[in-house]
Design a protein around this motif. Structure first.
Motif, PDB file in Angstrom:
ATOM      1  N   PRO A 239       0.663  -0.760  -0.050  1.00  0.00           N
ATOM      2  CA  PRO A 239       0.098   0.146  -0.553  1.00  0.00           C
ATOM      3  C   PRO A 239       0.443   1.272  -0.375  1.00  0.00           C
ATOM      4  CG  PRO A 239      -0.744  -1.665   1.715  1.00  0.00           C
ATOM      5  CD  PRO A 239       0.329  -1.525   1.032  1.00  0.00           C
ATOM      6  N   ARG A 240       0.494   2.375  -0.709  1.00  0.00           N
ATOM      7  CA  ARG A 240       1.180   3.403  -0.655  1.00  0.00           C
ATOM      8  C   ARG A 240       0.399   4.172  -0.053  1.00  0.00           C
ATOM      9  NH1 ARG A 240       4.743   3.567  -4.228  1.00  0.00           N
ATOM     10  NH2 ARG A 240       4.591   5.528  -4.541  1.00  0.00           N
ATOM     11  N   VAL A 241       0.860   5.450   0.939  1.00  0.00           N
ATOM     12  CA  VAL A 241       0.032   5.813   1.541  1.00  0.00           C
ATOM     13  C   VAL A 241       1.379   7.356   1.519  1.00  0.00           C
ATOM     14  CG1 VAL A 241       0.551   6.506   4.488  1.00  0.00           C
ATOM     15  CG2 VAL A 241       0.673   4.534   4.018  1.00  0.00           C
ATOM     16  N   PHE A 242      -0.150   8.001   1.581  1.00  0.00           N
ATOM     17  CA  PHE A 242       0.799   9.514   1.028  1.00  0.00           C
ATOM     18  C   PHE A 242       1.024  10.583   1.994  1.00  0.00           C
ATOM     19  CE2 PHE A 242      -2.577   9.257  -2.950  1.00  0.00           C
ATOM     20  CZ  PHE A 242      -1.551   8.288  -3.834  1.00  0.00           C
ATOM     21  N   GLU A 243       1.423  11.617   1.833  1.00  0.00           N
ATOM     22  CA  GLU A 243       1.678  12.431   2.668  1.00  0.00           C
ATOM     23  C   GLU A 243       3.315  11.898   4.070  1.00  0.00           C
ATOM     24  OE1 GLU A 243      -1.152  14.972   4.541  1.00  0.00           O
ATOM     25  OE2 GLU A 243      -2.378  15.306   2.202  1.00  0.00           O
ATOM     26  N   ASP A 244       2.735  12.107   5.382  1.00  0.00           N
ATOM     27  CA  ASP A 244       3.889  11.784   6.313  1.00  0.00           C
ATOM     28  C   ASP A 244       2.912  10.100   6.571  1.00  0.00           C
ATOM     29  OD1 ASP A 244       1.593  12.782   7.325  1.00  0.00           O
ATOM     30  OD2 ASP A 244       3.268  13.972   8.684  1.00  0.00           O
ATOM     31  N   GLY A 245       1.742   9.784   6.008  1.00  0.00           N
ATOM     32  CA  GLY A 245       0.767   8.477   6.685  1.00  0.00           C
ATOM     33  C   GLY A 245       0.289   9.213   8.403  1.00  0.00           C
ATOM     34  N   ARG A 246       0.514  10.578   8.756  1.00  0.00           N
ATOM     35  CA  ARG A 246       0.238  10.733   9.271  1.00  0.00           C
ATOM     36  C   ARG A 246      -1.617  11.464   9.442  1.00  0.00           C
ATOM     37  NH1 ARG A 246       4.574  13.379  11.346  1.00  0.00           N
ATOM     38  NH2 ARG A 246       6.111  11.235  11.601  1.00  0.00           N
ATOM     39  N   GLN A 247      -1.831  11.626   8.912  1.00  0.00           N
ATOM     40  CA  GLN A 247      -3.255  12.334   8.346  1.00  0.00           C
ATOM     41  C   GLN A 247      -4.500  11.471   9.000  1.00  0.00           C
ATOM     42  OE1 GLN A 247      -1.385  10.781   6.360  1.00  0.00           O
ATOM     43  NE2 GLN A 247      -2.414  11.113   4.428  1.00  0.00           N
ATOM     44  N   GLN A 248      -5.416  11.726   9.550  1.00  0.00           N
ATOM     45  CA  GLN A 248      -6.232  11.371  10.666  1.00  0.00           C
ATOM     46  C   GLN A 248      -8.006  11.173  10.012  1.00  0.00           C
ATOM     47  OE1 GLN A 248      -6.219  10.500  13.915  1.00  0.00           O
ATOM     48  NE2 GLN A 248      -4.312  11.464  13.772  1.00  0.00           N
ATOM     49  N   ARG A 249      -8.134  10.021   9.778  1.00  0.00           N
ATOM     50  CA  ARG A 249      -9.771  10.019   9.840  1.00  0.00           C
ATOM     51  C   ARG A 249     -10.369   9.311  10.744  1.00  0.00           C
ATOM     52  NH1 ARG A 249      -8.165  12.662   6.024  1.00  0.00           N
ATOM     53  NH2 ARG A 249      -8.157  13.002   4.218  1.00  0.00           N
TER      54      ARG A 249
END
Ligand code: UD1
Length: 352
Positions: A239-249
């Motif tokens: 899986p390719r995680v964009f930004e730094d992966g710390r975005q919250q959902r």
């Protein structure tokens, strides 16, 4: 109650149909079975075997009039979803989502059907809620390419430029749709509110957060991140995680979303109004956590954090589930751990 579920052959609509049948309601489905979304089924689309199925377009008044015969309530899930590809998508989004809802509401008015549950989305908020230590709750400006290229992914305080902390968005937050899809979801809410005010109907808008679960469509330009990660793992890719992966959902399971619809249909607000509710688990997770949990449960390659970004993506959106709990009695039951473990190997919708 006899309920018409538009889009009832789809990912969320299908789960709503099973929840309604499970609660003893009588269900009719109106679905266009769009070839871009649905494969050619050998028989009935899965999940619609036990319901009255009308195959047709929600933009066609005669089809909708026929589908509404004898119906007490409508659960409107039919929509073109996702972020879209570019501006060329606009006519199709506006047609299906805005015109389709207008045609449906006009037909409900003719038929005297006074109860509506509308599938809305957290995208109506734009960015989530941010608080500056000095300036309190502040709106987050769209992130610039310069900031993102420099790896500064968190939006700064628009007044002093300092770091913000994120919090739970509530239904009375300012609405700030930032893409075509979001604009059409908000337009649907406005049309439903106008319909309720004019004809005395009751309308509930359910603002779904990041829905995932079995029968989610595979990776397309319109898919949510959980399906994108799951499709990558299935193909043997990380899986390719964009930004730094710390975005919250807030990832909410599709069976919980179906239960929220059931509660909304059975409760209903005061006549003449539209009431909006977040549909969320109440337990935020980062995109990186979702990727890692899925990869581990699938037994596939570990995620790669790429630092890439998509212009137009928001940084953090996390919901307060309080109003839905207080007013609809809805509380998500599926934990992130259980839901992701199941989703890692559950069947996705076959490609068209
Ligand atoms: C998603 C849906 C939106 C829906 C909302 C609530 C899409 C495209 N977006 O919004 O329509 O209303 O949930 O259910 O369906 N990401 C990666 N790697 C990828 C793809 C995405 O790291 O391969 C990241 C994105 O940069 C973003 C996050 O994952 O930070 C979430 O992406 P996505 O699920 O596409 O969009 P949402 O904004 O959460």
């Amino acid at each position: 109650m006899r309920v018409l579920v538009t889009g009832g052959a789809g990912f969320i609509g299908g789960a709503v149909v099973s929840a309604l049948l499970g609660a003893g309601h009588d269900v009719r489905v109106l679905d266009a079975l769009l070839p871009a979304v649905h494969p050619r089924y050998p028989g009935r689309p899965p999940g619609t075997e036990d319901v009255d199925l009308v195959v047709g377009d929600v933009r066609d008044p005669a089809t909708v009039d026929a589908a509404l015969a004898g119906v007490d309530a409508v659960c409107h899930q039919a929509a073109m979803v996702g972020l879209g590809v570019d501006v060329q998508d606009m006519p199709e989004y506006a047609g299906i989502n805005v015109l389709g809802t207008g045609v449906l509401l006009a037909a409900m008015d003719r038929a005297g059907t006074g109860r509506l549950v509308l599938a809305s989305s957290m995208v109506v908020y734009g960015e989530g809620r941010y608080v500056c230590a000095e300036h309190g709750v502040v709106p987050a400006a769209p992130r610039s390419r310069t900031e993102l290229d420099a790896g500064r992914f968190d939006p700064p305080c628009p007044v002093c430029g300092r770091a913000l902390s994120w919090g739970e968005v509530t239904e009375d937050a300012a609405l700030d749709p930032r893409n075509t899809y979001a604009a059409t979801k908000l337009a649907q809410e406005h049309l439903a509110a106008a319909w309720a005010a004019t004809g005395g109907g009751t309308a509930v808008a359910l603002r779904y957060h990041n829905v995932y679960g079995p029968r989610m469509p595979r990776d397309t330009p319109y898919s949510g991140v959980a399906a994108v990660f799951r499709s990558a793992l299935e193909a043997g890719r990380a899986p390719r995680v964009f930004e730094d992966g710390r975005q919250q959902r807030d990832f909410v399971h599709v069976r919980d979303v179906a239960q929220a619809n059931l509660r909304a249909l059975e409760a209903g607000p005061a006549a003449g109004t539209l009431r909006a509710h977040n549909v969320a688990s109440g337990s935020p997770h980062t995109i990186g956590e979702m990727a890692t949990a899925l990869a581990e449960a699938f037994g596939g390659p570990a995620p790669v954090v790429t630092g890439q970004y998509r212009i137009g993506d928001v940084r953090h959106v996390v919901a307060s589930p309080q109003r839905a709990a207080d007013e609809l009695g809805f509380r998500a039951q599926v934990t992130f751990e259980d839901g992701v473990r199941e989703f890692a190997t559950a069947p996705l919708r076959p490609a068209p």
